[in-house]
Design an enzyme around this catalytic site. Structure first.
Site, short mmCIF file in Angstrom:
data_model
loop_
_atom_site.label_atom_id
_atom_site.label_comp_id
_atom_site.label_asym_id
_atom_site.label_seq_id
_atom_site.Cartn_x
_atom_site.Cartn_y
_atom_site.Cartn_z
N LYS A 183 50.14 28.42 71.58
CA LYS A 183 50.41 27.98 70.20
C LYS A 183 51.84 28.31 69.80
CE LYS A 183 47.27 30.62 68.42
NZ LYS A 183 46.75 31.26 69.64
N ARG B 67 42.57 31.69 60.97
CA ARG B 67 41.79 32.19 62.11
C ARG B 67 40.33 32.39 61.73
NH1 ARG B 67 46.38 34.89 64.90
NH2 ARG B 67 45.79 35.34 67.03
N ARG C 98 52.72 37.53 79.68
CA ARG C 98 53.54 37.26 78.48
C ARG C 98 54.46 38.46 78.22
NH1 ARG C 98 50.96 35.16 72.99
NH2 ARG C 98 49.61 36.97 73.14
N ARG D 238 53.02 43.23 74.95
CA ARG D 238 52.41 43.66 73.69
C ARG D 238 51.18 44.52 73.98
NH1 ARG D 238 51.78 38.04 70.56
NH2 ARG D 238 49.81 39.01 70.07
N ARG E 189 39.72 40.02 72.24
CA ARG E 189 40.31 38.98 71.38
C ARG E 189 39.69 37.62 71.65
NH1 ARG E 189 46.53 39.37 72.22
NH2 ARG E 189 46.64 37.96 70.44
P1 ADP Z 1 49.77 31.97 71.72
O1 ADP Z 1 50.85 31.84 70.69
O2 ADP Z 1 48.75 30.88 71.66
O3 ADP Z 1 49.12 33.34 71.72
P2 ADP Z 1 51.99 31.83 73.64
O4 ADP Z 1 52.71 30.62 73.19
O5 ADP Z 1 52.63 33.15 73.36
O6 ADP Z 1 50.46 31.83 73.15
O7 ADP Z 1 51.74 31.67 75.22
C1 ADP Z 1 51.05 32.71 75.96
C2 ADP Z 1 51.77 32.94 77.29
O8 ADP Z 1 51.59 31.78 78.13
C3 ADP Z 1 53.28 33.12 77.16
O9 ADP Z 1 53.68 34.06 78.12
C4 ADP Z 1 53.86 31.72 77.43
O10 ADP Z 1 55.16 31.80 77.97
C5 ADP Z 1 52.85 31.17 78.44
N1 ADP Z 1 52.64 29.72 78.30
C6 ADP Z 1 52.62 28.98 77.15
N2 ADP Z 1 52.38 27.67 77.41
C7 ADP Z 1 52.19 27.59 78.76
C8 ADP Z 1 51.88 26.52 79.65
N3 ADP Z 1 51.69 25.27 79.20
N4 ADP Z 1 51.76 26.81 80.97
C9 ADP Z 1 51.93 28.09 81.41
N5 ADP Z 1 52.22 29.12 80.64
C10 ADP Z 1 52.35 28.90 79.32
P1 AMP Z 2 49.13 36.54 67.38
O1 AMP Z 2 50.56 36.92 67.40
O2 AMP Z 2 48.89 35.24 66.68
O3 AMP Z 2 48.48 36.58 68.75
O4 AMP Z 2 48.38 37.63 66.50
C1 AMP Z 2 48.32 38.99 66.89
C2 AMP Z 2 47.29 39.77 66.04
O5 AMP Z 2 47.69 39.73 64.66
C3 AMP Z 2 45.88 39.21 66.06
O6 AMP Z 2 45.12 39.63 67.18
C4 AMP Z 2 45.35 39.79 64.74
O7 AMP Z 2 45.04 41.17 64.86
C5 AMP Z 2 46.55 39.66 63.82
N1 AMP Z 2 46.56 38.34 63.12
C6 AMP Z 2 47.49 37.36 63.24
N2 AMP Z 2 47.18 36.30 62.48
C7 AMP Z 2 46.00 36.62 61.86
C8 AMP Z 2 45.14 35.95 60.96
N3 AMP Z 2 45.40 34.70 60.53
N4 AMP Z 2 44.02 36.58 60.54
C9 AMP Z 2 43.74 37.82 60.95
N5 AMP Z 2 44.48 38.51 61.82
C10 AMP Z 2 45.61 37.93 62.27
#
Ligand code: ADP
Ligand code: AMP
Length: 214
Positions: free
Chosen positions: A13, A88, A127, A160, A171
């Site tokens: 995302k 969420r 990541r 992280r 999660r």
């Molecule tokens: P989210 O925001 O949904 O938690 P991220 O955008 O941070 O996810 O992506 C999670 C991990 O996967 C990151 O390390 C990112 O670089 C990698 N990633 C994102 N899109 C792809 C893809 N299409 N193919 C492979 N790896 C990806």
């Molecule tokens: P993210 O960076 O989107 O993966 O979010 C990391 C963490 O932040 C999540 O696992 C939650 O603990 C918290 N968080 C982020 N967005 C929300 C939301 N909309 N509602 C509740 N918790 C959130």
């Protein structure tokens, strides 16, 4: 244009939201980034959020909803925005719908980045995040130019705490339980778009642009 990114944690995302924000010149609003910035800055909001985040749980709706509604009221949101990590829960989605309705507005698209759980664990383990500017990388799929260093601001990259394998599983369970129902919610609103998030990240972006328009 007002866009919501849906999908499991680690689906991509944030990666896609950043590309969308750049192309369509709208702010990228990540509730996770806002919480992390507050934790780093030692604010009261950060202290409230930290214990939930470290355990892989959701921050309570009463904290999260107000924070997001304040953010989308800021001047840079007039042309639209891309929401990443919000809503969420169903109550978060309902609050957003109601707040927009009061202003005579609505979301345009909810983009579900669809990735099976098996791939999520690999993605989250690889990541690496920059806690200064919010950039994210993957050690294999999207590496930074210099290992362990952010391309944009040269800060050291970190794994992280909530990306450690034991927390990732928790999660994912919470995602299926509380967040996945939003797919049906936005389908009923007629704004759901599903893209195959297992493709290479530039391919995923092309599929999104094909729907949003050039
Ligand atoms: P989210 O925001 O949904 O938690 P991220 O955008 O941070 O996810 O992506 C999670 C991990 O996967 C990151 O390390 C990112 O670089 C990698 N990633 C994102 N899109 C792809 C893809 N299409 N193919 C492979 N790896 C990806
Ligand atoms: P993210 O960076 O989107 O993966 O979010 C990391 C963490 O932040 C999540 O696992 C939650 O603990 C918290 N968080 C982020 N967005 C929300 C939301 N909309 N509602 C509740 N918790 C959130």
């Amino acid at each position: 244009m007002k866009i919501i990114m849906l999908g499991a944690p680690g689906a991509g995302k944030g990666t896609q939201a950043k590309k969308i924000a750049k192309k369509y010149e709208i702010p990228h609003i990540s509730t996770g980034d806002i919480f992390r910035a507050n934790i780093k800055g030692g604010t009261e909001l950060g202290m409230k959020a930290k214990s939930y985040m470290d355990q892989g749980q959701l921050v309570p709706d009463d904290v999260t909803i107000g924070m997001l509604l304040d953010r989308i009221s800021e001047a840079d949101c007039e042309k639209g925005y891309v929401l990443d990590g919000f809503p969420r829960t169903i109550p978060q989605a309902e609050s957003l719908t109601a707040a927009l309705k009061e202003r005579g507005e609505k979301m345009d698209y909810a983009v579900d980045v669809d990735v099976p759980d098996e791939s999520i664990v690999t993605r989250m383990g690889g990541r690496r995040a920059c806690l200064k500017c919010g950039a994210t990388y993957h050690v294999v799929f999207n590496p930074p130019k210099a290992e362990g260093v952010c391309d944009s601001c040269q800060e050291a990259l970190v794994l992280r705490d909530d990306d450690k394998p034991e927390t990732v599983q928790k999660r994912l369970t919470i995602y299926h339980d509380q967040t996945q129902p939003l797919i049906e919610y936005y389908k009923e609103q007629g704004i759901l778009v599903t893209v195959d998030g297992t493709k290479e990240l530039n391919e995923v972006f092309k599929d999104i642009v094909a729907v949003l328009g050039a």
